[in-house]
Design a protein around this motif. Structure first.
Motif, PDB file in Angstrom:
ATOM      1  N   ASP A  10       0.884  -1.055  -0.048  1.00 15.64           N
ATOM      2  CA  ASP A  10       0.042   0.020   0.050  1.00 15.64           C
ATOM      3  C   ASP A  10       1.016   1.127  -0.100  1.00 15.64           C
ATOM      4  O   ASP A  10       2.101   1.221   0.351  1.00 15.64           O
ATOM      5  CB  ASP A  10      -0.880  -0.053   1.129  1.00 15.64           C
ATOM      6  N   LYS A  11       0.312   2.355  -0.234  1.00 15.01           N
ATOM      7  CA  LYS A  11       1.099   3.698  -0.251  1.00 15.01           C
ATOM      8  C   LYS A  11       1.198   4.239   0.750  1.00 15.01           C
ATOM      9  O   LYS A  11       2.143   4.555   1.620  1.00 15.01           O
ATOM     10  CB  LYS A  11       0.800   4.483  -1.483  1.00 15.01           C
ATOM     11  N   THR A 124      -2.694   0.911  -4.518  1.00 14.49           N
ATOM     12  CA  THR A 124      -3.189   2.166  -3.565  1.00 14.49           C
ATOM     13  C   THR A 124      -4.720   2.412  -3.867  1.00 14.49           C
ATOM     14  O   THR A 124      -5.083   2.461  -5.262  1.00 14.49           O
ATOM     15  CB  THR A 124      -2.272   3.347  -3.519  1.00 14.49           C
TER      16      THR A 124
END
Length: 230
Positions: A10-11, A124
């Motif tokens: 994930d970002k 994301t």
């Protein structure tokens, strides 16, 4: 557990510290849109689950794991003078320019993972353009083999589409892949896709929030090397 061949990150809250990156950005964004109207500013903050005084997102804010479109829709409900598509475009531009606070020295950590012959990706709920811009701003975009956003055609987490997309693009089986996230959305997507679930604490959720849904909880992605060695 099968030998790990790839890691999908994930970002926000994983590559970048969530509150340090987006807490201040949200205050500036709200001030810019509200133009001195303190009542409007408070309504916008409340719509996002944002503490305007502390300049942080509340733990229950949907923004933490939400999509860019959901953020735009929540603000649009308070901004009748804005065309929704124009507001989305404005937010997309603003998020792409946001100054990112790395959760760890990203290039160092990611380079170590690449030396292990791992394929690396990003999934994301932000837009893909904003994700690439944010990652490029810290000089790390070239280290990723795959970058996907909620507008890339795979859907948004907690649905597993982006994770399946990564597996297919890399030609790897889900059981050889890891999803690293800071929210239960990430963990639910990982479980649905058959990925190993690694939670980190550089977002807003606590270890108590994440542990029931994760295979392991780490302080940050800098601990991945030792975890892989173990």
């Amino acid at each position: 557990m099968a030998e790990i061949a790839g890691i999908l990150f994930d970002k926000d809250g994983v590559l970048f510290d969530f509150q340090k990156t987006w807490g201040g950005w949200a205050a500036d964004m709200i001030a810019g849109i509200s133009r001195g109207d303190s009542l409007l500013a408070q309504r916008l903050a409340d719509a996002l689950g944002y503490d305007l005084q502390a300049r942080v997102f509340r733990p229950d804010s949907f923004v933490i794991a939400g999509t860019a479109q959901q953020v735009a829709d929540a603000l649009a409900a308070e901004l009748s003078e804005w065309e929704p598509s124009a507001l989305f475009s404005h937010l997309k531009e603003e998020t792409a320019r946001a100054k990112q606070a790395e959760s760890v020295p990203l290039r160092t950590v990611l380079t170590d993972l690449k030396r292990r012959d791992l394929r690396l990706g990003v999934a994301t709920n932000d837009t893909v353009d904003a994700a690439k811009s944010n990652i490029a701003s810290v000089g790390a975009l070239d280290l990723f083999d795959f970058v996907s956003g909620s507008d890339s055609g795979y859907g948004a987490k907690p649905e597993p589409g982006m994770l399946f997309g990564f597996a297919e693009a890399m030609g790897l089986l889900p059981e050889t892949l890891v999803m690293v996230g800071d929210s239960t959305h990430d963990m639910h997507a990982a479980k649905a896709a058959g990925f190993t679930r690694v939670a980190v604490l550089t977002g807003v959720a606590t270890a108590a929030d994440l542990a029931p849904h994760a295979d392991v909880v780490l302080p940050d992605i800098g601990a991945l090397g030792d975890w892989l060695d173990s």
